[in-house]
Scaffold this motif. Structure first.
Motif, PDB file in Angstrom:
ATOM      1  N   ALA A  23      -4.215   7.193   0.836  1.00 54.03           N
ATOM      2  CA  ALA A  23      -3.991   7.344  -0.602  1.00 54.03           C
ATOM      3  C   ALA A  23      -4.591   8.654  -1.114  1.00 54.03           C
ATOM      4  O   ALA A  23      -3.977   9.352  -1.921  1.00 54.03           O
ATOM      5  CB  ALA A  23      -4.575   6.155  -1.356  1.00 54.03           C
ATOM      6  N   VAL A  24      -5.787   8.995  -0.630  1.00 49.25           N
ATOM      7  CA  VAL A  24      -6.414  10.261  -1.035  1.00 49.25           C
ATOM      8  C   VAL A  24      -5.538  11.433  -0.610  1.00 49.25           C
ATOM      9  O   VAL A  24      -5.275  12.349  -1.395  1.00 49.25           O
ATOM     10  CB  VAL A  24      -7.829  10.409  -0.423  1.00 49.25           C
ATOM     11  N   GLN A  25      -5.073  11.396   0.633  1.00 44.36           N
ATOM     12  CA  GLN A  25      -4.239  12.497   1.118  1.00 44.36           C
ATOM     13  C   GLN A  25      -2.953  12.625   0.306  1.00 44.36           C
ATOM     14  O   GLN A  25      -2.528  13.734  -0.036  1.00 44.36           O
ATOM     15  CB  GLN A  25      -3.923  12.303   2.599  1.00 44.36           C
ATOM     16  N   ALA A  26      -2.343  11.491  -0.040  1.00 44.03           N
ATOM     17  CA  ALA A  26      -1.119  11.527  -0.832  1.00 44.03           C
ATOM     18  C   ALA A  26      -1.375  12.061  -2.243  1.00 44.03           C
ATOM     19  O   ALA A  26      -0.525  12.746  -2.810  1.00 44.03           O
ATOM     20  CB  ALA A  26      -0.490  10.145  -0.898  1.00 44.03           C
ATOM     21  N   LEU A  27      -2.549  11.765  -2.800  1.00 44.55           N
ATOM     22  CA  LEU A  27      -2.879  12.240  -4.148  1.00 44.55           C
ATOM     23  C   LEU A  27      -3.027  13.759  -4.217  1.00 44.55           C
ATOM     24  O   LEU A  27      -2.797  14.350  -5.272  1.00 44.55           O
ATOM     25  CB  LEU A  27      -4.184  11.602  -4.637  1.00 44.55           C
TER      26      LEU A  27
ATOM     27  N   PHE B 112      -9.926   6.004  -7.787  1.00 42.11           N
ATOM     28  CA  PHE B 112     -10.851   7.023  -7.312  1.00 42.11           C
ATOM     29  C   PHE B 112     -11.656   7.655  -8.439  1.00 42.11           C
ATOM     30  O   PHE B 112     -12.823   8.021  -8.237  1.00 42.11           O
ATOM     31  CB  PHE B 112     -10.121   8.077  -6.468  1.00 42.11           C
ATOM     32  N   LEU B 113     -11.085   7.774  -9.634  1.00 42.10           N
ATOM     33  CA  LEU B 113     -11.879   8.240 -10.778  1.00 42.10           C
ATOM     34  C   LEU B 113     -12.961   7.223 -11.128  1.00 42.10           C
ATOM     35  O   LEU B 113     -14.092   7.599 -11.422  1.00 42.10           O
ATOM     36  CB  LEU B 113     -10.992   8.517 -11.984  1.00 42.10           C
ATOM     37  N   SER B 114     -12.606   5.936 -11.062  1.00 38.92           N
ATOM     38  CA  SER B 114     -13.598   4.889 -11.314  1.00 38.92           C
ATOM     39  C   SER B 114     -14.679   4.919 -10.246  1.00 38.92           C
ATOM     40  O   SER B 114     -15.863   4.756 -10.548  1.00 38.92           O
ATOM     41  CB  SER B 114     -12.939   3.512 -11.333  1.00 38.92           C
ATOM     42  N   LEU B 115     -14.276   5.133  -9.027  1.00 36.12           N
ATOM     43  CA  LEU B 115     -15.234   5.226  -7.925  1.00 36.12           C
ATOM     44  C   LEU B 115     -16.217   6.369  -8.174  1.00 36.12           C
ATOM     45  O   LEU B 115     -17.435   6.177  -8.117  1.00 36.12           O
ATOM     46  CB  LEU B 115     -14.505   5.435  -6.600  1.00 36.12           C
ATOM     47  N   ALA B 116     -15.700   7.540  -8.486  1.00 32.21           N
ATOM     48  CA  ALA B 116     -16.566   8.699  -8.715  1.00 32.21           C
ATOM     49  C   ALA B 116     -17.506   8.461  -9.893  1.00 32.21           C
ATOM     50  O   ALA B 116     -18.706   8.747  -9.810  1.00 32.21           O
ATOM     51  CB  ALA B 116     -15.720   9.950  -8.951  1.00 32.21           C
TER      52      ALA B 116
ATOM     53  N   ALA C 154       0.839  -1.204   0.000  1.00 36.15           N
ATOM     54  CA  ALA C 154       0.000   0.000   0.000  1.00 36.15           C
ATOM     55  C   ALA C 154       0.870   1.248   0.000  1.00 36.15           C
ATOM     56  O   ALA C 154       0.580   2.219  -0.718  1.00 36.15           O
ATOM     57  CB  ALA C 154      -0.925  -0.010   1.210  1.00 36.15           C
ATOM     58  N   LYS C 155       1.940   1.231   0.774  1.00 35.61           N
ATOM     59  CA  LYS C 155       2.853   2.382   0.828  1.00 35.61           C
ATOM     60  C   LYS C 155       3.501   2.615  -0.536  1.00 35.61           C
ATOM     61  O   LYS C 155       3.614   3.759  -0.988  1.00 35.61           O
ATOM     62  CB  LYS C 155       3.922   2.160   1.895  1.00 35.61           C
ATOM     63  N   GLU C 156       3.895   1.544  -1.202  1.00 40.74           N
ATOM     64  CA  GLU C 156       4.541   1.682  -2.512  1.00 40.74           C
ATOM     65  C   GLU C 156       3.593   2.262  -3.555  1.00 40.74           C
ATOM     66  O   GLU C 156       4.020   2.986  -4.449  1.00 40.74           O
ATOM     67  CB  GLU C 156       5.078   0.325  -2.980  1.00 40.74           C
TER      68      GLU C 156
ATOM     69  N   SER D  13       0.327   8.625  -8.078  1.00 42.62           N
ATOM     70  CA  SER D  13      -0.105   7.229  -8.141  1.00 42.62           C
ATOM     71  C   SER D  13      -1.164   7.018  -9.217  1.00 42.62           C
ATOM     72  O   SER D  13      -2.321   7.410  -9.056  1.00 42.62           O
ATOM     73  CB  SER D  13      -0.666   6.782  -6.786  1.00 42.62           C
ATOM     74  N   ALA D  14      -0.761   6.378 -10.308  1.00 39.65           N
ATOM     75  CA  ALA D  14      -1.720   6.078 -11.384  1.00 39.65           C
ATOM     76  C   ALA D  14      -2.784   5.111 -10.878  1.00 39.65           C
ATOM     77  O   ALA D  14      -3.962   5.239 -11.221  1.00 39.65           O
ATOM     78  CB  ALA D  14      -0.992   5.499 -12.588  1.00 39.65           C
ATOM     79  N   TYR D  15      -2.385   4.163 -10.051  1.00 41.03           N
ATOM     80  CA  TYR D  15      -3.336   3.173  -9.521  1.00 41.03           C
ATOM     81  C   TYR D  15      -4.452   3.857  -8.747  1.00 41.03           C
ATOM     82  O   TYR D  15      -5.629   3.614  -8.984  1.00 41.03           O
ATOM     83  CB  TYR D  15      -2.599   2.172  -8.628  1.00 41.03           C
TER      84      TYR D  15
END
Length: 191
Positions: A160-164, A100-104, A85-87, A93-95
């Motif tokens: 992940a959201v915060q890092a994005l 999150f785009l798919s989620l939205a 998860a950290k990596e 992060s493209a992943y």
């Protein structure tokens, strides 16, 4: 010249992943995937009716590959899950952008929303199983391992959201703190 319409869904997903890496999410279209795979747009449309469906299939494929790799490499430990998860966690992060785009996009399309919900439930179950291997039972009375899996998944997705959105996100320190939290919970039960 385009390949005959004998192309697998996996090959199209690989072409989509290549398009994403080269052009980003916004410029990855069904047409671009068709060009990358050397097939007609109709072939891509046969497998994926919309870009959103393609993205969800790609997220599913990446999730499945990630879990399978994690299980094969280390038997699926919590430490390895946190490391993976950290990596994946980062400003570029493209992943996670894809996820999150798919989620939205899925929130307004019930079949895709259901599919993404099932993927998240599957991740929750994987994490609960890893925690069960480490703890055997919950370190805190009244909190099931199932709920620990859900909370760990939510923590990882939230980080992940915060890092994005924050280039200065202190990823190393935060994931170290998360690992220490789980170590503390495990040791508190046993010690």
């Amino acid at each position: 010249m385009a390949k005959p319409n004998v192309v697998s869904k996996q090959e199209l997903l690989a072409a989509a992943q290549h398009c994403l890496a080269e052009h980003g999410i916004e410029k990855t279209t069904l047409k671009a995937v068709a060009e990358q795979a050397g097939v007609s747009q109709g072939t891509v449309f046969y497998h994926f009716r919309t870009k959103e469906q393609l993205m969800i299939e790609l997220v599913q494929s990446l999730c499945d590959d990630s879990w399978q790799s994690l299980q094969q490499e280390c038997g699926g430990s919590v430490e390895q899950a946190l490391q993976a998860a950290k990596e994946r966690c980062g400003y570029d992060s493209a992943y996670h952008r894809l996820f999150f785009l798919s989620l939205a996009a899925s929130l307004s399309h019930p079949p895709n929303r259901h599919r993404l919900g099932e993927m998240i439930r599957q991740e929750n179950r994987h994490l609960a199983g890893m925690l069960e291997n480490r703890w055997t039972s919950s370190p805190i009375a009244g909190i099931s391992l199932e709920h620990w899996g859900i909370m760990l998944n939510a923590l990882i997705d939230g980080l992940a959201v915060q890092a994005l959105v924050d280039e200065q996100f202190p990823k190393e320190a935060v994931f170290d703190a998360l690992r220490r939290l789980f170590d503390s919970l495990a040791n508190g039960r046993n010690g």
